[in-house]
Design a protein around this motif. Structure first.
Motif, PDB file in Angstrom:
ATOM      1  N   THR A 172      15.099  10.206 -38.409  1.00  0.00           N
ATOM      2  CA  THR A 172      15.237   9.969 -36.974  1.00  0.00           C
ATOM      3  C   THR A 172      16.647   9.481 -36.663  1.00  0.00           C
ATOM      4  N   PRO A 173      17.105   9.647 -35.413  1.00  0.00           N
ATOM      5  CA  PRO A 173      18.459   9.190 -35.061  1.00  0.00           C
ATOM      6  C   PRO A 173      18.648   7.705 -35.359  1.00  0.00           C
ATOM      7  N   VAL A 174      19.803   7.375 -35.900  1.00  0.00           N
ATOM      8  CA  VAL A 174      20.112   5.992 -36.264  1.00  0.00           C
ATOM      9  C   VAL A 174      20.424   5.191 -34.998  1.00  0.00           C
ATOM     10  N   ARG A 175      19.899   3.977 -34.935  1.00  0.00           N
ATOM     11  CA  ARG A 175      20.294   3.073 -33.865  1.00  0.00           C
ATOM     12  C   ARG A 175      21.626   2.427 -34.257  1.00  0.00           C
ATOM     13  N   THR A 176      22.607   2.435 -33.353  1.00  0.00           N
ATOM     14  CA  THR A 176      23.899   1.816 -33.631  1.00  0.00           C
ATOM     15  C   THR A 176      24.254   0.842 -32.514  1.00  0.00           C
ATOM     16  N   TYR A 177      25.018  -0.198 -32.893  1.00  0.00           N
ATOM     17  CA  TYR A 177      25.362  -1.265 -31.957  1.00  0.00           C
ATOM     18  C   TYR A 177      26.841  -1.594 -32.080  1.00  0.00           C
ATOM     19  N   ALA A 178      27.484  -1.811 -30.934  1.00  0.00           N
ATOM     20  CA  ALA A 178      28.914  -2.112 -30.917  1.00  0.00           C
ATOM     21  C   ALA A 178      29.192  -3.251 -29.938  1.00  0.00           C
ATOM     22  N   PHE A 179      30.331  -3.911 -30.143  1.00  0.00           N
ATOM     23  CA  PHE A 179      30.715  -5.044 -29.303  1.00  0.00           C
ATOM     24  C   PHE A 179      32.204  -4.967 -29.011  1.00  0.00           C
ATOM     25  N   GLY A 180      32.595  -5.304 -27.777  1.00  0.00           N
ATOM     26  CA  GLY A 180      34.001  -5.300 -27.431  1.00  0.00           C
ATOM     27  C   GLY A 180      34.293  -6.099 -26.183  1.00  0.00           C
ATOM     28  N   LEU A 181      35.536  -6.034 -25.732  1.00  0.00           N
ATOM     29  CA  LEU A 181      35.978  -6.822 -24.583  1.00  0.00           C
ATOM     30  C   LEU A 181      35.325  -6.351 -23.286  1.00  0.00           C
ATOM     31  N   ASP A 182      35.415  -5.046 -23.027  1.00  0.00           N
ATOM     32  CA  ASP A 182      34.838  -4.489 -21.804  1.00  0.00           C
ATOM     33  C   ASP A 182      34.694  -2.973 -21.999  1.00  0.00           C
ATOM     34  N   GLU A 183      34.327  -2.289 -20.938  1.00  0.00           N
ATOM     35  CA  GLU A 183      34.084  -0.849 -21.003  1.00  0.00           C
ATOM     36  C   GLU A 183      35.299  -0.076 -21.494  1.00  0.00           C
ATOM     37  N   ASN A 184      36.503  -0.607 -21.243  1.00  0.00           N
ATOM     38  CA  ASN A 184      37.734   0.105 -21.590  1.00  0.00           C
ATOM     39  C   ASN A 184      38.269  -0.240 -22.987  1.00  0.00           C
ATOM     40  N   ASP A 185      37.575  -1.091 -23.694  1.00  0.00           N
ATOM     41  CA  ASP A 185      37.980  -1.469 -25.047  1.00  0.00           C
ATOM     42  C   ASP A 185      38.094  -0.207 -25.912  1.00  0.00           C
TER      43      ASP A 185
END
Length: 625
Positions: free
Chosen positions: A281-294
């Motif tokens: 099944t598709p892998v769940r992935t998670y990311a973090f950054g400053l804002d939408e434009n990071d």
């Protein structure tokens, strides 16, 4: 993934079960699914376990776990990745298993091999095996220190726990501040107090790759069992690729869904690429950054689109993350300061809300394959070092050393005028000589550093870059790779699996010549060269050629200290805590003033660590909620 606690008393202790119960309750966040306790009839030894069910989620996997004749009891925090193979070998030797748990193999390995079982297992772990008839405990922590192991020895007993706050429930633990540990915390690259020290004189950490015995309330025989070769020998990109694929394959064990952290960099993208091949099944992935434009988030979205992952991204929230920062201080039980830990805590909070218990992450790749920007300076110094050690150059360096201001040139002079194995330590001792008088009321009370790094350098590599990198892996960068893979995740009941910190892959990387890892040419420098070559055709070329950026790269510490957290920091430094007179308030305020004036000799990291120390002292002793 779990939490462990244990007590070994010198004499019968009627309150042992009650004391253990308080310790277990303090670490309940590490194992919200189940709990267990075992107390010897003579009340001289007891074990407790908090369970996060990953492998064999049934009641048969509950701990403490006993062997067939009830002479051994086990508590383990971790995962044994080669347990299927080990189980088959043990069954062939007539061992009988009661569960499908990976932890149970530890019990039978101990029956078969005794303390040498640690040479057999591949995984991340901190465990205690109690020999019930004698009351002796055998303890071990995995080679790279992925799982924490703290202990306190009092006149009456020894207590063990996954986190320091659990030990605060034990009477007579010496909680005076360890001034030497505090001083080391404030030096150069460190963001945490390194093993085996803690902030408290009476609490120690079992170092990575070490075992320990506890007998009737006394600590005995702390020994290092992992001695990886640091002698360079050429390897191939095929070897690296095979080792990484094997490491990821090993970490697919378990009865729960496995997700991944995704920064859009080489390491996390490689993991997602392999997971996509292995999972139905598709892998769940998670990311973090400053804002939408990071830009990092943009890269993560691009990688997600390539592999068709179910992707989520989250943004920096200064107020919420300051709250998380203080939660981390409470659970860690001592000062620590690294903004990426707060980013990770926020991310794991969201991951837990999705019902995810296990994620894979790229921790350790930069340390093992030299991906950090500083590697280019280490490369230049390592190439020049053999020449600079020759007679006339060495003599000139010794003459110049004391006259040069702190900086890269001074560091280079220190390196080339000290023998291998003592080069990195020389930098720390030189900095301590300069920094401590600017902070401590009586700096002469802070002891020497000679016994801190030396134990890791019994067989030092020839090249300085390799010496610095190994000490970074085992000591300096624990905040990023071992604490970073445990503390913020376990606070939210999530397990992190790190393929790059696989024992076999790490040992391969440690013997790979630095010239195969980092190169310098007409087009600039390139880190993780052999890893990138191994990932050709697996990871998109745009990722392999992309500029190196760390987790939360666009949320710089300096900007946070001068921006959204400035009011809090100004309030603290207006009346700094002196740790009972160990520190000089006027000196600390002077450092803060120079930082405000943008004095380049006062790094943001120092102010951040002094702030973390003050916040820790303000909430010291608070029980995790």
């Amino acid at each position: 993934m779990c939490g462990i606690a244990a007590i070994s008393a010198r004499t019968s202790c009627p309150a042992i079960a009650e004391m253990l119960g308080v310790m277990s309750s303090t670490i309940r966040h590490r194992g919200p699914d189940d709990q267990g306790k075992f107390v010897c009839d003579n009340k001289m030894a007891a074990l407790a376990h908090r369970r996060l069910s990953i492998v064999d989620t049934s009641s048969r996997g509950r701990q403490p776990m006993l062997n067939e004749d009830a002479t051994l009891a086990l508590i383990c925090n971790g995962e044994i990745y080669n347990y299927v193979q080990l189980r088959k070998e043990l069954e062939a030797k007539s061992h009988s298993f009661r569960s499908q748990s990976d932890s149970e193999v530890i019990l039978h390995l101990y029956e078969e091999y005794g303390p040498k079982l640690v040479d057999k297992i591949v995984g991340m772990y901190a465990f205690v095996i109690l020999h019930i008839p004698s009351g002796e405990m055998f303890c071990a922590r995995d080679p790279l220190g992925k799982k924490p192991f703290y202990y306190a020895e009092t006149p009456a007993l020894v207590a063990v726990a996954s986190e320091i706050p659990a030990l605060l429930a034990v009477p007579e633990v010496q909680l005076d501040i360890d001034v030497r540990a505090l001083g080391i915390f404030l030096l150069r690259n460190l963001r945490q107090i390194p093993d085996p020290m803690t902030i408290y004189k009476g609490v120690r950490s079992l170092p990575p790759g070490h075992t320990m015995k506890i007998s009737n309330g006394v600590v005995r025989n702390v020994q290092r069992f992992w001695h990886p070769s640091l002698k360079a020998q050429p390897t191939s990109k095929e070897d690296v690729r095979a080792a990484l694929e094997c490491a990821i394959e090993r970490r697919l064990t378990g009865d729960v869904e496995i997700a991944a952290l995704l920064s859009g960099g080489v390491d996390s993208s490689a993991i997602v690429a392999y997971l996509t091949q292995k999972m139905d099944t598709p892998v769940r992935t998670y990311a973090f950054g400053l804002d939408e434009n990071d830009i990092e988030l943009q890269r993560a979205r691009e990688v997600s689109n390539v592999y068709g992952t179910r992707h989520k991204q989250f943004y920096f929230q200064p107020e919420k993350q300051h709250d998380l920062f203080e939660d981390l201080l409470v659970h860690h039980g001592q000062p620590i300061m690294a903004l990426p830990l707060t980013h990770a805590s926020m991310l794991f909070d969201e991951i837990q809300k999705d019902g995810i218990k296990t994620v894979m992450a790229g921790h350790g790749a930069d340390e093992l394959f030299y991906g950090y920007d500083g590697a280019k300076h280490l490369l230049l110094l390592s190439k020049l070092e053999p020449v600079l050690r020759l007679g006339v150059f060495s003599a000139l360096a010794k003459c110049m050393r004391g006259a040069v201001k702190p900086g890269r040139l001074r560091d280079a002079l220190e390196v080339i005028t000290h023998p291998k194995g003592a080069r990195k330590l020389a930098l720390y001792e030189n900095e301590a000589h300069t920094l401590w008088p600017q902070i401590f009321a009586t700096p002469n009370d802070v002891a020497s550093l000679t016994d801190w790094m030396a134990p890791w350098m019994h067989s030092a590599p020839d090249a300085y870059i390799d010496e610095a990198a190994f000490l970074g892996l085992m000591q300096e960068n624990a905040h990023a790779i071992t604490i970073g893979g445990d503390l913020p995740a376990m606070l939210h009941g999530v397990e992190v699996r790190c393929p790059f910190m696989d024992r076999d892959l790490a040992e391969l990387a440690l013997t790979t010549p630095y010239a195969q890892k980092v190169t310098l040419g007409r087009n600039g420098w390139s880190g993780k060269r052999i890893l990138k070559d191994a990932l050709q055709g697996i990871v998109p070329q745009t990722v392999l050629n992309g500029q190196k950026r760390g987790f939360g790269y666009y949320i710089q510490e300096d900007a946070v200290l001068r921006g959204p957290w400035k009011e809090r920091i100004d309030d603290v430094f207006a009346s700094p805590n002196t740790c009972g007179g160990l520190l000089d308030a006027n000196k600390i305020q002077n450092l803060k003033s120079r930082f405000d004036e943008k004095d380049p000799s006062i790094p943001a990291s120092l102010i951040a660590k002094l702030y973390a120390l003050n916040r820790f002292l303000a909430i010291r002793g608070r029980v995790p909620s």
